[in-house]
Design a protein around this motif. Structure first.
Motif, short mmCIF file in Angstrom:
data_model
loop_
_atom_site.label_atom_id
_atom_site.label_comp_id
_atom_site.label_asym_id
_atom_site.label_seq_id
_atom_site.Cartn_x
_atom_site.Cartn_y
_atom_site.Cartn_z
N ARG A 71 0.76 -1.18 -0.05
CA ARG A 71 -0.02 -0.03 0.12
C ARG A 71 0.69 1.15 -0.12
NH1 ARG A 71 -2.92 -3.51 3.98
NH2 ARG A 71 -4.74 -4.04 3.10
N ALA A 75 1.07 3.99 -2.98
CA ALA A 75 0.53 5.55 -2.65
C ALA A 75 1.98 6.42 -2.95
CB ALA A 75 0.28 5.58 -1.10
N ALA A 80 -1.74 4.60 -8.56
CA ALA A 80 -3.11 4.93 -8.15
C ALA A 80 -4.11 3.91 -8.85
CB ALA A 80 -3.41 6.65 -8.56
N TYR A 83 -3.97 0.81 -6.54
CA TYR A 83 -4.79 1.12 -5.16
C TYR A 83 -5.65 2.28 -5.34
CZ TYR A 83 -5.15 0.73 -0.21
OH TYR A 83 -5.54 0.76 1.15
N PRO A 84 -6.84 2.13 -5.87
CA PRO A 84 -7.81 3.28 -6.05
C PRO A 84 -8.06 4.15 -4.71
CG PRO A 84 -8.80 1.15 -6.81
CD PRO A 84 -7.62 0.78 -6.15
N ALA A 85 -8.23 5.43 -5.01
CA ALA A 85 -8.53 6.41 -4.04
C ALA A 85 -9.97 6.39 -3.58
CB ALA A 85 -8.22 7.74 -4.43
N GLU A 86 -10.98 6.04 -4.42
CA GLU A 86 -12.49 6.04 -4.14
C GLU A 86 -12.68 5.03 -3.01
OE1 GLU A 86 -16.39 5.49 -4.14
OE2 GLU A 86 -15.12 3.79 -4.97
N PRO A 87 -13.29 5.33 -2.04
CA PRO A 87 -13.36 4.54 -0.88
C PRO A 87 -13.91 3.15 -0.99
CG PRO A 87 -14.15 6.85 -0.46
CD PRO A 87 -13.81 6.74 -1.75
N ARG A 90 -11.20 1.21 -3.11
CA ARG A 90 -10.31 0.63 -2.25
C ARG A 90 -10.71 -0.40 -1.15
NH1 ARG A 90 -5.88 4.75 0.38
NH2 ARG A 90 -5.41 4.73 -1.96
N ASP A 94 -8.79 -3.81 -0.38
CA ASP A 94 -8.38 -4.03 1.10
C ASP A 94 -8.92 -5.57 1.51
OD1 ASP A 94 -6.40 -2.19 1.61
OD2 ASP A 94 -8.18 -0.72 2.14
N THR A 159 -5.48 -4.99 -9.49
CA THR A 159 -5.22 -4.11 -8.43
C THR A 159 -4.06 -4.79 -7.79
OG1 THR A 159 -6.63 -5.06 -6.92
CG2 THR A 159 -7.48 -3.21 -8.52
#
Ligand SMILES: N[C@@H](CCC(=O)N[C@@H](CS)C(=O)NCC(=O)O)C(=O)O
Length: 207
Positions: A71, A75, A80, A83-87, A90, A94, A159
């Motif tokens: 991760r 970052a 990106a 590991y996408p930023a959109e909750p 993401r 995870d 991802t």
């Protein structure tokens, strides 16, 4: 230059090496761990008090725990897409990473130690059989998930989650017991073979 401490045969070190390949990130690697420099050495314990590989040293920043390292690298180094930023996107990544590190890892452990590592302490046939059942049950769930996405474990795109899951699929293939055919897992493996990171660090003959 990023420094990675850990032997290249370790599944957890291979996660980091594969991530570096995805990010086209140069690194220096030092062999630490059983068979190499001992992680009980004070110099190593100063970096990771758990005495486990992998550890990274990035300038003055030291980090252990393979999924945390993945991760961080994504970052810090332009990952990106991995590991996408959109909750919610993401959280889906995870979810599969955490499942690999916890339930899946626990399920395979006695079977892997007994059948592949041939550890004398892991030769109880009942424990191995129970582990094979647990592992198979988990892999059937993964197969259904991959059949549903038709692509990667978190969805349509590759991802970070595909790194531990891809290595886990590779380990499944290399562990000798009577396994069911899992067509979506097989197709996933073919898909991963298009990636240099998997060819170098996953599908490289190591379990
Ligand atoms: N949860 C840790 C587990 C690390 C781990 O189990 N590392 C093993 C190798 S795969 C290790 O350091 N074994 C001790 C040794 O090789 O000396 C992670 O994901 O980084």
């Amino acid at each position: 230059m990023l420094k990675i401490l850990g032997k290249a045969a370790s599944i957890n070190v291979r996660k980091v090496l594969w991530a570096c390949a995805e990010l086209q990130l140069p690194y220096d690697r030092e062999d630490w761990g059983s068979g190499f420099r001992p992680t009980a050495a004070p110099a190593f314990l100063a970096l990771n008090p758990h005495g486990q590989v992998p550890v990274i040293v990035d300038g003055d920043f030291v980090l252990w725990e393979s999924h945390s390292i993945l991760r961080y690298l994504a970052a810090q180094y332009g990952g990106a897409a991995l590991y996408p930023a959109e909750p919610r996107e993401r959280a889906r990544v995870d979810q599969w990473m955490d499942w690999q590190a916890s339930d899946l890892n626990r399920a395979w452990s006695p079977a892997f130690m007994g059948l592949v590592r041939r550890s004398p302490a892991h030769q109880d046939p009942a424990a191995i059989a129970a582990s094979c059942d647990d592992w198979t049950r988990a892999m059937r769930v993964l197969d259904a998930r991959l059949a549903a996405t038709g692509a990667y474990v978190a969805g349509a795109d590759f991802t970070l989650a595909d790194i531990p899951i891809g290595l886990s699929v590779n380990r499944w293939r290399h562990t000798p017991f009577d396994k069911p055919a899992l067509p979506a897992v097989r197709a996933y493996c073919e898909r991963l073979r298009r990636r240099e990171g998997f060819r170098l660090h996953g599908d490289n003959g190591l379990p």
